[in-house]
Write an enzyme that holds these catalytic residues in place. Structure first.
Site, mmCIF file in Angstrom:
data_model
loop_
_atom_site.group_PDB
_atom_site.id
_atom_site.type_symbol
_atom_site.label_atom_id
_atom_site.label_comp_id
_atom_site.label_asym_id
_atom_site.label_seq_id
_atom_site.Cartn_x
_atom_site.Cartn_y
_atom_site.Cartn_z
ATOM 1 N N CYS A 13 0.968 -1.269 0.010
ATOM 2 C CA CYS A 13 -0.099 -0.018 0.029
ATOM 3 C C CYS A 13 0.816 1.290 0.139
ATOM 4 O O CYS A 13 0.545 2.118 -0.248
ATOM 5 C CB CYS A 13 -0.619 0.069 1.255
ATOM 6 S SG CYS A 13 -2.096 -1.202 1.643
ATOM 7 N N LYS A 18 -10.772 -10.327 -4.605
ATOM 8 C CA LYS A 18 -10.062 -9.385 -5.318
ATOM 9 C C LYS A 18 -9.227 -10.181 -6.103
ATOM 10 O O LYS A 18 -8.685 -11.212 -5.939
ATOM 11 C CB LYS A 18 -9.266 -8.759 -4.128
ATOM 12 C CG LYS A 18 -8.547 -7.361 -4.897
ATOM 13 C CD LYS A 18 -8.019 -6.525 -3.667
ATOM 14 C CE LYS A 18 -7.540 -5.439 -4.447
ATOM 15 N NZ LYS A 18 -5.882 -5.197 -4.713
#
Ligand code: MSP
Length: 490
Positions: free
Chosen positions: A131, A296
């Site tokens: 991230c 996902k």
């Protein structure tokens, strides 16, 4: 919106891998919107690019035994080639390793320093490299990053901090009173909830990441990759880092992004703009994820549908349509090859392809001239809905209006049977049909520019121009049937 200039941006994507379907989707809707506004005669700047610094890229390059710059160069080429295959017409592809971007970023950091908006402190916490963000313990699930299912690293180092917290009041007010529109509405509320927890100052430098832009006033540190990346929205339209030079196009900005990065945009990015005293973007449009069987897409799970797989199966034009139509407004959307194939076969081959081929066949046999057009009210209603939906970034709903018109025309042919001896209104029916097809081709243009052009070619008219709707009967068609728009695939 009445403005004449539009800046439309996508996030700059991490250069650590090949383009993902999600990247393609975001870039596609930016392209559709850009084409729509260009068609309306607006001056549009469509900006996209690559995020090339930081630990994540450094790590990926290392795993591939490449130096980071060569690694990014390779990825930049692949991204641009893929975007070309999709016919995305961006005005600039910014890369954060470009000299001009680096220089402007450093100038901006000097500015923050001089304005007394940064200070040194200790940066401590769990950091997810995937991230590129610090995680609160409350964000983790079983000690793992919920998005990447990886264990964050513990960071404890000296760092420079940006005084983001001082903009808390101002920014939450701005979001509250919709000075910046965050769409869909639910996303705006989500950000406001986050503001209630209070904004914290944020680290803007990294001591142990070498692959980054050196801080101009302390070369042992590099700039935190998100700061570097946000500034690309400005450097990508020619900003030189000077707080007195507001770049052209910065007064009417639409920023498109996935839901994963709204929070950083709605806080850090807006804070940086406030520090500069630049106007804020007019709108953030936040879309959901494409998922596969509710999960996902991920390389580890092995369920990734890559943009190039889509193109291989359906061609780039149909892929554009299918992506734009499949994603539900603001929500996650599950896709599968079965679903994609049925979009292609049921909508593109059967509804649109058939309509074009049967109308063109009839037109070749019987068309001579136009009759009075009978469906003006219906078409005006469809156009209004279509435009409204596009204006509100409801891409799938916009396509649904086109499909309403296509279905209507197919039913009309079935009912009137213009091929039959008994059809008394043949001239009128065929003229109506060609005009409807002309409208369909016009509305399809931002979604499938090449297929739309093919329909215009078969009709033997120029592409849509804005004044034609008023005097639509005056169009002169020169019908010429060509091969089917979409081959059937199994
Ligand atoms: N580099 C940062 C952005 C910096 S912008 C100043 C970044 N890059 S990313 O490569 O991870 O791209 C994230 C974006 O890709 C999302 O915001 C979204 O636009 C798109 N998507 C990635 N995966 C996605 C799906 N599965 N579905 C739809 N789009 C998603 O974050």
């Amino acid at each position: 919106m009445l403005e004449n200039k539009f800046l439309i941006t996508t996030p700059i994507y991490y250069a650590n891998g090949e383009p993902h379907l999600g990247h393609a989707y975001t870039t596609l809707i930016a392209d559709i919107l850009s084409r729509h506004y260009r068609f309306l005669g607006k001056d549009v700047f469509f900006l996209t690019g690559l995020d090339e610094h930081g630990a994540k890229i450094e790590q990926a390059a290392k795993e591939n035994h490449k130096n980071p710059q060569d690694f990014c160069d390779e990825k930049a080429e692949i991204f641009q080639k893929t975007w070309k295959d999709f016919d995305f017409q961006y005005n600039n592809f910014i890369r954060t390793t470009q000299k001009s971007h680096i220089k402007a970023t450093q100038k901006f950091l000097d500015f923050l320093n001089k304005e007394n908006l940064i200070y040194k402190n200790i940066y401590k916490g769990f950091y997810c490299i995937a991230c590129e963000q610090l995680k609160n313990e409350a964000d983790l699930i079983d000690g793992l990053c919920p998005d990447h299912k990886t264990k964050p690293i513990l960071i404890n180092e000296e760092s420079y901090f940006f005084k983001l917290s001082q903009f808390q009041e101002d920014l939450s007010q701005i979001i509250q009173n919709n000075t910046i529109g965050i769409f869909p509405k639910a996303k705006r509320n989500e950000i406001l909830e986050f503001y209630k927890l209070g904004l914290r100052d944020i680290s803007i430098s990294r001591k142990n990441v070498k692959w980054g832009i050196p801080l101009p006033f302390h070369k042992n540190f590099t700039v935190y990759v998100w700061i570097d990346a946000f500034l690309s929205y400005l450097t990508g339209i020619g900003w030189d880092g000077d707080a007195n030079n507001i770049p052209d196009f910065w007064d009417n900005v639409t920023q498109i992004m996935g839901k994963d990065i709204l929070r950083v945009h709605g806080t850090i990015w807006l804070g940086l703009l406030k520090a500069l005293n630049f106007s804020l973007p007019k709108r953030f449009f936040v879309h959901g994820y494409f998922t596969v069987n509710g999960q996902k897409m991920s390389k580890t799970i092995g369920n990734v549908i890559a943009p190039k797989d889509l193109i291989e199966n359906f061609g780039s034009e149909a892929s554009r349509f299918i992506m734009a139509h499949s994603m539900s407004y603001g929500l996650d959307t599950d896709i599968s090859w079965d679903r994609l194939r049925s979009e292609y076969n049921d909508i593109l081959v059967k509804n649109l392809g058939n309509l074009v081929s049967r109308s063109m066949k009839l037109a070749e046999d019987y068309y001579k001239e136009n009759a009075k057009f009978e469906f003006r009210n219906f078409i005006t209603e469809i156009y209004d809905n279509y435009n409204n939906n596009l204006e509100n970034l409801k891409f799938s709903e916009s396509i649904n209006e086109i499909l309403r018109m296509i279905n209507f025309a197919n039913r009309y042919i079935d009912q009137e049977k213009p091929w039959s001896e008994n059809c008394l209104n043949r001239k009128r029916v065929i003229s109506n049909l060609l005009i409807v097809l002309y409208c369909v081709a016009s509305m399809l243009a931002p979604f499938m520019p090449k297929k739309s052009k093919e329909i215009f070619e078969q009709l033997g008219v120029d592409k849509m121009n804005l004044n034609t709707l008023k005097e639509i009967e005056k169009l002169k068609f020169h019908p010429k049937k060509k091969q089917n728009l979409f081959p059937i695939i199994k």
